[in-house]
Design a protein around this motif. Structure first.
Motif, PDB file in Angstrom:
ATOM      1  N   PRO A 572      -8.681 -30.740  39.474  1.00 30.12           N
ATOM      2  CA  PRO A 572      -9.757 -29.864  38.994  1.00 30.12           C
ATOM      3  C   PRO A 572      -9.404 -28.378  38.917  1.00 30.12           C
ATOM      4  CG  PRO A 572     -10.209 -30.688  41.213  1.00 30.12           C
ATOM      5  CD  PRO A 572      -9.042 -31.464  40.708  1.00 30.12           C
ATOM      6  N   LYS A 573      -8.491 -27.899  39.747  1.00 28.53           N
ATOM      7  CA  LYS A 573      -8.166 -26.471  39.758  1.00 28.53           C
ATOM      8  C   LYS A 573      -6.825 -26.180  39.103  1.00 28.53           C
ATOM      9  CE  LYS A 573     -10.842 -25.587  43.975  1.00 28.53           C
ATOM     10  NZ  LYS A 573     -10.809 -25.042  45.348  1.00 28.53           N
ATOM     11  N   LEU A 574      -6.295 -27.141  38.396  1.00 32.28           N
ATOM     12  CA  LEU A 574      -4.956 -26.990  37.823  1.00 32.28           C
ATOM     13  C   LEU A 574      -4.963 -26.063  36.617  1.00 32.28           C
ATOM     14  CD1 LEU A 574      -2.272 -29.620  37.346  1.00 32.28           C
ATOM     15  CD2 LEU A 574      -3.139 -28.515  35.285  1.00 32.28           C
ATOM     16  N   ILE A 575      -3.899 -25.282  36.471  1.00 29.37           N
ATOM     17  CA  ILE A 575      -3.690 -24.444  35.287  1.00 29.37           C
ATOM     18  C   ILE A 575      -2.260 -24.667  34.808  1.00 29.37           C
ATOM     19  CG2 ILE A 575      -5.362 -22.692  35.967  1.00 29.37           C
ATOM     20  CD1 ILE A 575      -3.021 -20.956  36.910  1.00 29.37           C
ATOM     21  N   ASP A 578       1.389 -24.845  36.817  1.00 31.37           N
ATOM     22  CA  ASP A 578       1.354 -25.452  38.148  1.00 31.37           C
ATOM     23  C   ASP A 578       2.287 -26.657  38.197  1.00 31.37           C
ATOM     24  OD1 ASP A 578      -0.431 -23.590  38.949  1.00 31.37           O
ATOM     25  OD2 ASP A 578      -2.179 -24.917  38.955  1.00 31.37           O
TER      26      ASP A 578
END
Length: 767
Positions: A572-575, A578
């Motif tokens: 969910p917080k991946l950009i 990464d």
């Protein structure tokens, strides 16, 4: 006993305007019908989905183990935190049909039918358990293939051998979907041995004893058990943990049924608005009657209670008509969803007691609240004002402010101008009518837009793939050999070898835990190798770059990955930029995220290069999936070429586990989608019906109020055609105004529904 004068007046009013009374009853009944249908469906489906699914005692987790023997399964049953454990296996085969086609078959091996405690199946017909050398077909598979108990099947095994096996009966398995591309069957280990299958049992299903609906508690027990099993010398390839106690379709059904329930409530509110409009027009005609009642001593509260009683009686009658019919429709709709989409049985069509209370309150109180506004306004008019009312007013639109503009419009005579001005005779009634018509129109337009958008999504999803057929082999084969065989088939333009495997996020303990259902489809994350230079997939990048772009710019595409938007649910917080670590069986790899792609109607996917895939899976030149592009893309050509490809591979003793065409995938998605879209269209039609009734009510009121005006027009020479033309012009003017508002409202409403649908709708595996 004589009725009191006030009740006599109510009876007389109903007798003098039977059309309007019937219109109000019909409108409220339609609103209550829609609400009862959706509320009944919601309560039945939510209960039945959960009860059907929990009745199978679904596995808390499923472990893939190299081999499960009797000693190991007994030790597992005694392991702390384990409530039950069961060994099973899945065999891929094919059924040779009379028309020459091969139907894919998932044969489930059950260790003990008499002690079947996890993912239970239930006997339908024939023998239970199935005798050795026979099998049970899932009841819907039996029906689809038009077979019966006692028939002999010709099975094509993955090793190329053929076996005959008898159908000894049928079973119902709520844990498998309604069959589309595969059939489902069940047999004992003795039958598996008779078929020449020596792989043994590999799937371990467990339920936990403590906190069975807590996914973290389940993961803790499954992890401890897996580490213990590995200490006993066995290999645990993967662990799958589904959402505890939740059917794969439960969330989407709850969300979409909730949306439909809200819209059915809006339909009821619109019917109440229509009732208020009719009551307002009736009161406009009875202004002098109200003045007479006030002159002889009637209080405002008495007059208000008189008309509120009239609405109350209408609401009760309408509820008595609409509620039973709506609940019956809700039961029928629930039956369709349960049987045709979810493969469940409807154990009960009853609804909770509060549903009846909600329907009575909605069918009576909502119209009362809506009608209370014009009733309160009319009952509080002074006796003098009421007695001097002549039914016409220039309060809101004066000659200079509005009339003169109409008179100067070219091509309009004065009678038409009078009709247009008459639309604004009662601004409150006009606003109610416009709200009614515009909302109904917006909902109807939006439902058509959603239907069209769903079709466009399927077309766009297909356009992303650029191929017509996907062939899955029973075991990996040499890439060049398979491409050469398929390419010799007439009509084949291009063949590419693809590879895909389920993956999990890496854990420090080395276990691969997938939070997905046992079928590996719903909620799974898959890694797919994109052949170098492939043109069979084209995705829109939300962020970053595609694999080929990174390879050309960086000179090395190894250890890079592109995720689709669905995969972001696992990160969910991946950009972009990464690093993620994925595991396949006992292999792991750290990958740098170079892009995020938008992909429609597809599950969570991680796309990598063939070199990266080989490093992650230790598989290089052997492939199981091949994608084929035809010269012609029509359904008949694809089906013909598919049969020829299957025959060509069969001659080389290469077995196919599944052949998936675009038409098959489209049909599977359509079957799931159509019922829900049709439900939305059903509610919009109810709204449209209420809107038509509203326009008819408004027109009848306006015509009734213009009786003297029409008389004057006739006395100065106007023909009946002129009068009719003016009435039609008035109706068209109101309809055009509402249409413009409806179109404006439909744009954001369609976008909102489509966005909600896209979020909730269950994504399908790619072709």
């Amino acid at each position: 006993m004589l009725l009191k004068p006030r009740w006599m007046k109510l009876a007389r009013d109903a007798q003098l305007m039977p059309g309007r009374t019937a219109m109000m009853i019909l409108a409220i009944a339609a609103g209550v019908f829609g609400l009862a249908t959706m509320l009944g469906s919601y309560t039945i489906l939510i209960r039945e989905i959960r009860q059907n699914y929990l009745a199978t005692n679904p596995a808390s987790a499923t472990l893939k183990i190299d081999n499960i023997d009797a000693q190991l399964i007994q030790a597992i049953r005694n392991f702390p935190g384990i409530a039950a454990a069961q060994a099973s296996a899945k065999v891929d085969a094919g059924i040779q049909l009379a028309d020459g086609r091969v139907q894919a078959l998932n044969l489930m091996i059950v260790d003990d039918f008499k002690e079947l405690r996890i993912n239970s199946i239930f006997p339908e017909t024939g023998a239970w358990p199935p005798p050795p050398g026979t099998l049970l077909l899932e009841k819907d598979s039996l029906k689809k293939l038009k077979l019966k108990t006692g028939d002999v099947l010709q099975l094509k095994m993955t090793d190329g051998s053929q076996r005959q096996i008898t159908i000894s009966g049928s079973a119902h398995d709520s844990g498998v979907p309604v069959p589309s591309m595969s059939a489902f069957a069940y047999a004992t280990p003795d039958t598996m041995a008779a078929l020449g299958i020596k792989d043994g049992m590999h799937d371990l299903k467990i339920t936990v004893s403590n906190k069975p609906f807590d996914i973290d508690a389940i993961e803790q027990v499954a992890s401890a058990l897996s580490l213990w099993i590995q200490q006993q010398g066995h290999l645990v390839e993967r662990i799958r943990i589904p959402p505890p106690g939740e059917h794969p379709h439960q969330l989407i059904m709850t969300s979409i049924l909730g949306m439909l329930l809200v819209f059915s409530g809006i339909a009821l509110v619109l019917s109440a608005v229509l009732t208020a409009t009719i009551i307002e027009s009736m009161l406009a005609q009875q202004v002098r009657q109200i003045g007479v009642m006030k002159t002889i001593g009637a209080r405002s509260s008495q007059i208000a209670s008189l008309y509120l009683s009239f609405v109350l009686i209408i609401g009760l009658l309408a509820t008595c008509i609409g509620a039973p019919a709506g609940l019956a429709a809700g039961r029928a709709f629930s039956q369709l969803i349960l049987v045709n989409v979810l493969n469940f049985n409807m154990n009960s069509g009853s609804v909770p007691g509060y549903v009846y209370l909600v329907l009575v309150i909605a069918g009576v109180l909502v119209p009362l609240c809506m009608a209370g506004v014009p009733i309160s306004r009319a009952s509080n008019v002074s006796a003098h004002t009421a007695m001097t009312d002549f039914g016409t007013t220039r309060k809101f639109f004066t000659e200079k402010a509005f009339g003169n503009r109409l008179y100067h419009l070219p091509g309009l005579d004065r009678s038409i101008v009078m009709s247009l001005r008459n639309c604004f005779r009662s601004r409150g009634r006009l606003m109610l009518t416009l709200v009614l018509l515009a909302t109904a129109g917006a909902m109807f337009i939006s439902s058509l837009n959603v239907r069209k958008a769903s079709q466009e999504h399927l077309i766009e999803a297909a356009a992303e793939r650029h191929y017509d057929l996907e062939i899955h082999l029973s075991k990996p084969e040499d890439r060049n050999k398979i491409i050469r065989i398929i390419s010799t088939v007439s009509g084949v333009n291009l063949v590419e070898a693809w590879s895909s495997s389920a993956v999990a996020r890496h854990r420090p303990d080395g276990l691969n835990i997938e939070r997905t259902y046992p079928d590996g489809g719903h909620g799974s994350l898959n890694v797919t190798a994109i052949p170098d230079g492939s043109k069979l997939i084209s995705l829109t990048m939300q962020n970053g770059q595609w694999l080929s772009e990174v390879k050309s710019s960086a000179g090395n595409g190894l250890d890079t990955v592109v995720l689709n938007n669905k995969a972001l649910e696992s990160f969910p917080k991946l950009i972009v930029g990464d690093t993620i670590t994925l595991g396949v069986r006992d292999k792991t790899a750290s990958l740098r995220v170079v892009g995020i792609a938008r992909q429609k109607m597809t599950g969570a996917m991680a796309y990598v290069s063939p070199a990266t895939y080989a490093k992650l899976t230790s598989q290089s030149e052997l492939y199981r999936s091949f994608r084929v592009v035809m010269d012609q893309h029509d359904a008949k050509t694809i089906d013909t070429a598919t049969k020829q490809i299957e025959a060509a591979l069969d001659r080389q003793e290469i077995r196919i586990s599944a052949s998936i065409t675009e038409n098959m995938l489209r049909q599977e998605v359509d079957d799931h989608f159509d019922l829900l879209v049709n439900a939305l269209l059903f509610i919009s039609i109810l709204m449209a019906l209420v809107g038509v009734l509203g326009l008819g009510s408004s027109m009848s009121s306006n015509v009734a109020e213009r009786t003297r005006e029409f008389g004057v027009m006739r006395s100065i020479g106007a023909s009946p055609g002129v009068v009719i033309r003016n009435v039609i012009a008035e109706g068209l003017f109101i309809a055009l105004m509402s249409f413009g508002i409806a179109v404006a409202m439909a744009l954001p409403l369609s976008a909102s529904i489509s966005a909600f649908w896209a979020i909730c709708y269950l994504t399908k595996p790619s072709l």
